[in-house]
Design an enzyme around this catalytic site. Sequence first.
Site, PDB file in Angstrom:
ATOM      1  N   SER A   1       0.944  -0.820   0.308  1.00  0.00           N
ATOM      2  CA  SER A   1      -0.010   0.289  -0.021  1.00  0.00           C
ATOM      3  C   SER A   1       1.043   1.535   0.081  1.00  0.00           C
ATOM      4  CB  SER A   1      -1.185  -0.205   0.869  1.00  0.00           C
ATOM      5  OG  SER A   1      -1.891   1.818   1.095  1.00  0.00           O
TER       6      SER A   1
ATOM      7  N   TYR B   1      -2.404   6.284  -5.445  1.00  0.00           N
ATOM      8  CA  TYR B   1      -3.401   7.133  -5.499  1.00  0.00           C
ATOM      9  C   TYR B   1      -2.640   8.158  -7.043  1.00  0.00           C
ATOM     10  CZ  TYR B   1      -5.787   5.070  -1.662  1.00  0.00           C
ATOM     11  OH  TYR B   1      -6.148   4.621  -0.763  1.00  0.00           O
TER      12      TYR B   1
ATOM     13  N   THR C   1      -5.611   2.624  -7.472  1.00  0.00           N
ATOM     14  CA  THR C   1      -7.292   2.245  -6.745  1.00  0.00           C
ATOM     15  C   THR C   1      -8.018   3.691  -7.257  1.00  0.00           C
ATOM     16  OG1 THR C   1      -5.565   1.075  -4.822  1.00  0.00           O
ATOM     17  CG2 THR C   1      -8.144   2.940  -4.241  1.00  0.00           C
TER      18      THR C   1
ATOM     19  N   LYS D   1      -8.348  -0.980  -9.396  1.00  0.00           N
ATOM     20  CA  LYS D   1      -8.708  -1.310  -8.617  1.00  0.00           C
ATOM     21  C   LYS D   1     -10.082  -0.524  -7.797  1.00  0.00           C
ATOM     22  CE  LYS D   1      -7.898  -2.816  -3.792  1.00  0.00           C
ATOM     23  NZ  LYS D   1      -9.168  -2.066  -3.154  1.00  0.00           N
TER      24      LYS D   1
ATOM     25  N   HIS E   1     -13.482  -1.286  -2.405  1.00  0.00           N
ATOM     26  CA  HIS E   1     -12.235  -1.303  -0.768  1.00  0.00           C
ATOM     27  C   HIS E   1     -12.774  -2.023   0.557  1.00  0.00           C
ATOM     28  CE1 HIS E   1      -9.494   2.527  -0.660  1.00  0.00           C
ATOM     29  NE2 HIS E   1      -9.102   1.690   0.454  1.00  0.00           N
TER      30      HIS E   1
END
Length: 398
Positions: free
Chosen positions: A147, A170, A196, A271, A295
Amino acid sequence: MATRKAMKQATAAGARRRSQHDAGKGAKNPAPRRGANGSALAALINIADVEAAAMRKMPRASFDYYAGGAEDERTLARNRSAMDRWVLLHRVLVDVSKPDLSTTFLGTPVTMPIALAPAAFHKLAHPDGERATARAAGSAGVLMTASTIASVTLEGIAEAATGPLWFQLYVYKDRDLARDLAERAERSGYRALMLTVDTPILGRRERDFRNGFTLPGGVTMANFDAYGDLYNRWNFPGGMAARVHDLMDQSLTWDAVSWLRSISRLPIILKGIVRADDARRALDAGVDAIVVSNHGGRQIDGGEATILALPDVVEAVAGRLEVYVDGGFQRGSHILKALALGARGVLIGRPYLWGLAVGGEPGVERVLAILRGELTMAMALAGAPRLADIDRSLVRPA
């Protein structure tokens, strides 16, 4: 806005600090902490057992940060309950003596169709954090997605890893920030970027409000430490929602995919897709894979369960890109259903975090062993001992 020159200077300074910190510990990759002995882990026979053990062990606020969903948590609950909306139709008199779960994810060989989804702040579960998770994934022969909001730097995770890695990203208002993270991931050997796309703003996670959740000492957004105090703190007035609003680009459109493609040679995974029309747009945008995801029920409440959204997405892309899914998968039979509905693989999140909390690296290994065993058994009992034997005929609506 941070300039690229300033970022490079800050990144170099951050690398020096990390190097000094690692030298002080006396080892590049510290030995794994054994948070529970083998017999205690062996007594955990399914994912529900592991979750219950984690709930007993973790501070309430940290457990709820992982476990909670948005608002009334209807999407969270629906992800799990919808698994029963599909039933399995087993074949009989099939030779199942030689099971084979191996496959590839975007060309990378893995031992089973299960990967670790991106999840923030692994150090909330265990002091070794993402390093322990990466070692366990490598031991099991599965892929880990790190992440952006990790509690260990992406470089630190790569150093600890013995298996393949993807990096979740992101695209921020400050494109230089996103560019720098993507470049760091590529330099560190990550094999794909997972963008994402379901978080223009942060969902309302009411457990965190009730608990007054803040990061404990020693836990930071480690990938941002190099960029100075502008980025690396969470515990400030306004909390996480304000920080996400500050960083995220609420005006983001499909043009961001083209931009990301222009600045990185890595494959791109989107995603957060649950609609067939968005899946077709992703295909038109030239992405390499998509993850059907809500999510983990942490964004929009009252949303569709991913196991129910999956068939329409698979049909929309018609085999022209790889489709993965996450959300609510706690049993091998759940994973079998997703594979029968056309998923290339399933990403798990909370289950491995529970394992990390209970036993560190061995705890994550235990979770992966449980799911491997359950999936192997489910495939055998369904008369589909190899992944190539799994097709839509194995499932029907309940």
